[in-house]
Design a protein around this motif. Structure first.
Motif, PDB file in Angstrom:
ATOM      1  N   LEU A 106      13.959  -7.866  -5.460  1.00 39.71           N
ATOM      2  CA  LEU A 106      13.066  -7.204  -4.834  1.00 39.71           C
ATOM      3  C   LEU A 106      11.558  -7.472  -5.324  1.00 39.71           C
ATOM      4  O   LEU A 106      10.565  -6.989  -4.805  1.00 39.71           O
ATOM      5  CB  LEU A 106      13.205  -5.579  -4.786  1.00 39.71           C
ATOM      6  CG  LEU A 106      14.515  -5.402  -4.122  1.00 39.71           C
ATOM      7  CD1 LEU A 106      14.828  -3.821  -4.054  1.00 39.71           C
ATOM      8  CD2 LEU A 106      14.558  -5.705  -2.736  1.00 39.71           C
ATOM      9  N   LYS A 107      11.535  -8.386  -6.416  1.00 37.62           N
ATOM     10  CA  LYS A 107      10.372  -8.595  -7.133  1.00 37.62           C
ATOM     11  C   LYS A 107       9.663  -7.449  -7.934  1.00 37.62           C
ATOM     12  O   LYS A 107       8.385  -7.356  -7.843  1.00 37.62           O
ATOM     13  CB  LYS A 107       9.331  -9.409  -6.190  1.00 37.62           C
ATOM     14  CG  LYS A 107      10.146 -10.779  -5.834  1.00 37.62           C
ATOM     15  CD  LYS A 107       8.835 -11.766  -5.164  1.00 37.62           C
ATOM     16  CE  LYS A 107       9.715 -12.901  -4.932  1.00 37.62           C
ATOM     17  NZ  LYS A 107      10.392 -13.901  -5.709  1.00 37.62           N
ATOM     18  N   VAL A 108      10.484  -6.326  -8.055  1.00 35.43           N
ATOM     19  CA  VAL A 108       9.813  -5.174  -8.694  1.00 35.43           C
ATOM     20  C   VAL A 108       9.913  -5.268 -10.287  1.00 35.43           C
ATOM     21  O   VAL A 108       9.295  -4.539 -10.949  1.00 35.43           O
ATOM     22  CB  VAL A 108      10.210  -4.006  -8.165  1.00 35.43           C
ATOM     23  CG1 VAL A 108       9.842  -3.899  -6.575  1.00 35.43           C
ATOM     24  CG2 VAL A 108      11.887  -3.880  -8.556  1.00 35.43           C
ATOM     25  N   ALA A 109      10.627  -6.334 -10.797  1.00 34.59           N
ATOM     26  CA  ALA A 109      10.564  -6.378 -12.383  1.00 34.59           C
ATOM     27  C   ALA A 109      10.758  -7.852 -12.390  1.00 34.59           C
ATOM     28  O   ALA A 109      10.843  -8.751 -11.545  1.00 34.59           O
ATOM     29  CB  ALA A 109      12.114  -5.803 -12.667  1.00 34.59           C
ATOM     30  N   ARG A 110      10.522  -8.222 -13.903  1.00 33.20           N
ATOM     31  CA  ARG A 110      10.802  -9.740 -14.357  1.00 33.20           C
ATOM     32  C   ARG A 110      11.386  -9.751 -15.454  1.00 33.20           C
ATOM     33  O   ARG A 110      11.324  -8.752 -16.254  1.00 33.20           O
ATOM     34  CB  ARG A 110       9.253  -9.968 -14.743  1.00 33.20           C
ATOM     35  CG  ARG A 110       8.434  -9.073 -15.696  1.00 33.20           C
ATOM     36  CD  ARG A 110       6.709  -9.425 -15.422  1.00 33.20           C
ATOM     37  NE  ARG A 110       6.384  -8.723 -16.544  1.00 33.20           N
ATOM     38  CZ  ARG A 110       4.716  -8.691 -16.687  1.00 33.20           C
ATOM     39  NH1 ARG A 110       4.161  -9.422 -15.609  1.00 33.20           N
ATOM     40  NH2 ARG A 110       4.223  -8.117 -17.349  1.00 33.20           N
ATOM     41  N   ARG A 162       5.244   1.027 -21.570  1.00 29.87           N
ATOM     42  CA  ARG A 162       3.902   1.387 -21.197  1.00 29.87           C
ATOM     43  C   ARG A 162       3.415   0.490 -19.953  1.00 29.87           C
ATOM     44  O   ARG A 162       2.629   1.074 -19.050  1.00 29.87           O
ATOM     45  CB  ARG A 162       2.697   1.070 -22.212  1.00 29.87           C
ATOM     46  CG  ARG A 162       1.533   1.339 -21.896  1.00 29.87           C
ATOM     47  CD  ARG A 162       0.416   1.507 -23.115  1.00 29.87           C
ATOM     48  NE  ARG A 162       0.722  -0.031 -23.595  1.00 29.87           N
ATOM     49  CZ  ARG A 162      -0.254  -0.691 -24.623  1.00 29.87           C
ATOM     50  NH1 ARG A 162      -1.054   0.299 -25.130  1.00 29.87           N
ATOM     51  NH2 ARG A 162      -0.018  -1.898 -25.051  1.00 29.87           N
ATOM     52  N   ASP A 163       3.998  -0.726 -19.897  1.00 30.55           N
ATOM     53  CA  ASP A 163       3.360  -1.664 -18.813  1.00 30.55           C
ATOM     54  C   ASP A 163       4.638  -1.508 -17.540  1.00 30.55           C
ATOM     55  O   ASP A 163       5.631  -1.729 -18.134  1.00 30.55           O
ATOM     56  CB  ASP A 163       3.526  -3.034 -19.011  1.00 30.55           C
ATOM     57  CG  ASP A 163       3.009  -4.127 -18.043  1.00 30.55           C
ATOM     58  OD1 ASP A 163       3.052  -3.629 -16.828  1.00 30.55           O
ATOM     59  OD2 ASP A 163       2.759  -5.109 -18.580  1.00 30.55           O
ATOM     60  N   PRO A 164       4.192  -1.040 -16.385  1.00 34.73           N
ATOM     61  CA  PRO A 164       5.204  -0.728 -15.366  1.00 34.73           C
ATOM     62  C   PRO A 164       6.219  -2.104 -15.255  1.00 34.73           C
ATOM     63  O   PRO A 164       7.145  -1.712 -14.922  1.00 34.73           O
ATOM     64  CB  PRO A 164       4.080  -0.359 -14.003  1.00 34.73           C
ATOM     65  CG  PRO A 164       2.945   0.231 -14.815  1.00 34.73           C
ATOM     66  CD  PRO A 164       2.598  -0.579 -15.929  1.00 34.73           C
ATOM     67  N   ARG A 165       5.310  -3.072 -15.224  1.00 31.47           N
ATOM     68  CA  ARG A 165       6.128  -4.336 -14.770  1.00 31.47           C
ATOM     69  C   ARG A 165       7.055  -4.510 -15.701  1.00 31.47           C
ATOM     70  O   ARG A 165       8.280  -5.250 -15.513  1.00 31.47           O
ATOM     71  CB  ARG A 165       5.204  -5.452 -14.580  1.00 31.47           C
ATOM     72  CG  ARG A 165       4.491  -5.501 -13.329  1.00 31.47           C
ATOM     73  CD  ARG A 165       5.412  -5.789 -12.032  1.00 31.47           C
ATOM     74  NE  ARG A 165       6.243  -6.993 -12.110  1.00 31.47           N
ATOM     75  CZ  ARG A 165       5.633  -8.182 -11.579  1.00 31.47           C
ATOM     76  NH1 ARG A 165       4.510  -8.438 -11.292  1.00 31.47           N
ATOM     77  NH2 ARG A 165       6.469  -9.105 -11.800  1.00 31.47           N
ATOM     78  N   ASN A 166       6.740  -4.691 -17.122  1.00 30.68           N
ATOM     79  CA  ASN A 166       7.820  -4.690 -18.214  1.00 30.68           C
ATOM     80  C   ASN A 166       8.939  -3.431 -18.185  1.00 30.68           C
ATOM     81  O   ASN A 166      10.000  -3.974 -18.599  1.00 30.68           O
ATOM     82  CB  ASN A 166       6.953  -4.682 -19.536  1.00 30.68           C
ATOM     83  CG  ASN A 166       6.173  -5.943 -19.695  1.00 30.68           C
ATOM     84  OD1 ASN A 166       6.442  -7.178 -18.996  1.00 30.68           O
ATOM     85  ND2 ASN A 166       5.345  -5.887 -20.487  1.00 30.68           N
ATOM     86  N   ALA A 167       8.376  -2.262 -17.750  1.00 26.82           N
ATOM     87  CA  ALA A 167       9.360  -0.968 -18.009  1.00 26.82           C
ATOM     88  C   ALA A 167      10.359  -1.216 -16.736  1.00 26.82           C
ATOM     89  O   ALA A 167      11.480  -0.670 -16.967  1.00 26.82           O
ATOM     90  CB  ALA A 167       8.363   0.067 -18.020  1.00 26.82           C
ATOM     91  N   ALA A 168       9.862  -1.837 -15.640  1.00 24.81           N
ATOM     92  CA  ALA A 168      10.900  -1.872 -14.202  1.00 24.81           C
ATOM     93  C   ALA A 168      12.225  -2.390 -14.686  1.00 24.81           C
ATOM     94  O   ALA A 168      13.087  -1.606 -14.190  1.00 24.81           O
ATOM     95  CB  ALA A 168      10.206  -2.694 -13.356  1.00 24.81           C
ATOM     96  N   LEU A 169      12.496  -3.640 -15.435  1.00 25.16           N
ATOM     97  CA  LEU A 169      13.842  -3.802 -15.647  1.00 25.16           C
ATOM     98  C   LEU A 169      14.732  -3.018 -16.363  1.00 25.16           C
ATOM     99  O   LEU A 169      15.901  -2.691 -16.085  1.00 25.16           O
ATOM    100  CB  LEU A 169      13.618  -5.358 -16.325  1.00 25.16           C
ATOM    101  CG  LEU A 169      14.755  -6.196 -16.358  1.00 25.16           C
ATOM    102  CD1 LEU A 169      15.206  -6.442 -14.841  1.00 25.16           C
ATOM    103  CD2 LEU A 169      14.662  -7.452 -16.899  1.00 25.16           C
ATOM    104  N   PRO A 170      14.280  -2.663 -17.697  1.00 21.83           N
ATOM    105  CA  PRO A 170      15.089  -1.809 -18.457  1.00 21.83           C
ATOM    106  C   PRO A 170      15.201  -0.396 -17.900  1.00 21.83           C
ATOM    107  O   PRO A 170      16.325   0.516 -17.849  1.00 21.83           O
ATOM    108  CB  PRO A 170      14.379  -1.528 -19.858  1.00 21.83           C
ATOM    109  CG  PRO A 170      12.818  -1.850 -19.437  1.00 21.83           C
ATOM    110  CD  PRO A 170      12.863  -2.810 -18.465  1.00 21.83           C
TER     111      PRO A 170
END
Length: 432
Positions: free
Chosen positions: A354-358, A89-97
């Motif tokens: 690229l700092k799009v994920a954490r 649901r959270d784009p920042r949390n979702a970016a990595l998986p």
């Protein structure tokens, strides 16, 4: 959020044992009683007929195209839940998986095509090494990864769910044949009918079951694999309850006060209790109710049956030698072992740079690599795609050996790396 997640992991891990048991029985069956006897049993034909309409199937297709629809329904429910209330649901949390899943699908397919070439019969198997078997992968990380940060399991779960979504799209787009437009038009109409019923707040399951069955039959006749129907219905299932929990609590207090200490009045107030039962049921979302009831059936009955019907292959020096020299088996195994690990870890590393994920709290790139290796266990959906990719029995069995061998190697490597990560100090959480 913690209790449902723990329950989900326990079910998946135990389900992995059931799937493994089904696969072992299938291998023993094919090797002690002969692959021919094994295949003859699962290809036993039977006919379903209603008037002028008829459908001819065998046991294997009944499982692969019928019961596996329920498996994909559960997958669709898991995807919807993660998108609505979970990690995705959270784009920042979702970016990595999401990035990891994309890398873990693209790189295995490229490795497979590099070994098999882009043309010829073998090229059709490029989708086989793209899939992660969530039950086996969760089982490995649950057994070998005890003590590691919980964020690793959550990352694996989210990655596998995105991976499942990718597998569904690949099956629908690339492994559908001889499309018929009239049944597809009917299927589209039935999907619209489901959406309209939801808008009208039709809450009874019976109309949805009837239309869902008709949708399965329409898709089955269209050339698109009917299992996609399950995923589609799962994604359409509402994720919010019809009733607020406060309304249930207020009604419970009212009914309790109304009937307290008066047995005669209790009998005459059955309608109030029936309303309370309805409110209680509707305070849980349709998605959660379906997942609660279907997940055990999918994990402990349907997928083990699928393994029993699809994992049987004759293991002999001759068959192993043939697989070892076949680009199909080599492409599948290399895609699962090398492609999955490389693709997931590299895509995650790029996203972090690229700092799009954490990274999840307490997780570092080292134990991320261990999880990426574990994701190379691609049993269920890989076998499923192998059945769709090839029509020749020899090619299917070679792909099975590649899938079984690659998944076994990936599981062993993943377990070793997870145990090693447990002994390594955990890096501090990254600066955000």
């Amino acid at each position: 959020m913690v209790r449902p997640l723990q329950s989900f992991f326990h079910t998946q891990a135990a389900g992995g044992i059931a799937i493994l048991a089904g696969a072992i029985v299938a291998l023993l069956w094919a090797n002690f009683f002969g692959a021919e006897a094994y295949n003859d049993f699962w290809h036993t034909q039977f006919l379903i007929q209603f008037g002028a309409w008829s459908l001819e199937l065998d046991f294997k297709h009944l499982i692969n195209e019928g019961l596996m629809t329920i498996f994909f329904l559960v997958v669709g429910l898991e995807i919807k839940r993660e998108l609505a209330t979970g990690e995705l649901r959270d784009p920042r949390n979702a970016a990595l998986p999401v990035l990891g899943a994309i890398g873990g699908m693209v790189v295995p397919a490229l490795i497979y095509l590099a070994i098999n070439g882009g043309t010829g019969v073998g090229a059709r198997g490029w989708g086989i090494p793209m899939a992660t078997d969530i039950a086996f992968a969760v089982g490995v990380i649950s057994l070998a990864g005890k003590g590691l940060p919980s964020g690793l399991k959550l990352f694996l779960l989210s990655l596998a769910i995105v991976d499942d979504l990718g597998a569904i799209l690949v099956i629908a787009v690339f492994y559908s044949t001889d499309l018929a437009l009239s049944p597809l038009g009917l299927a589209a109409t039935l999907v619209i009918a489901i959406v309209v019923m939801q808008r009208l707040q039709v809450r009874s399951m019976i109309p949805y079951i009837i239309i869902g069955t008709a949708l399965w039959l329409a898709v089955q006749s269209s050339g698109v694999h009917a299992s996609i129907v399950g995923a589609l219905i799962g994604l359409l299932t509402p994720s919010t309850p019809f009733q607020r929990s406060s309304a249930v609590a207020n009604e419970a207090r009212r009914v309790a006060d109304l009937t307290a200490g008066d047995p005669e009045r209790l009998d005459s107030s059955v309608g109030h209790w029936a309303r309370l039962w309805t409110l209680s049921k509707e305070s849980v979302s349709p998605l959660s109710r379906l997942e609660f009831h279907l997940h055990p059936w999918s994990s402990f009955v349907i997928v083990p049956l699928f393994a029993l019907a699809n994992a049987g292959v004759e293991i002999s020096p001759a068959s192993l030698a043939e697989a070892a020299s076949s680009p199909i088996a080599l492409g599948v195994a290399a895609g699962l072992v090398v492609g999955k690990t490389t693709g997931i870890w590299l895509a995650a590393w790029i996203g972090l740079k690229l700092k799009v994920a954490r990274l999840p709290t307490g997780v570092n790139l080292s134990n991320m690599f261990a999880v990426a290796a574990t994701a190379g266990v691609g049993f269920t959906v890989s076998l499923f795609v192998g059945e769709l990719a090839f029509t020749d029995r020899t090619h299917i069995e070679i792909a099975r050996i590649g899938t079984l061998g690659g998944s076994l190697i990936a599981g062993v490597i993943g377990a070793f790396l997870l145990k090693r990560a447990r002994r390594s100090p955990t890096a501090p959480p990254p600066t955000r």
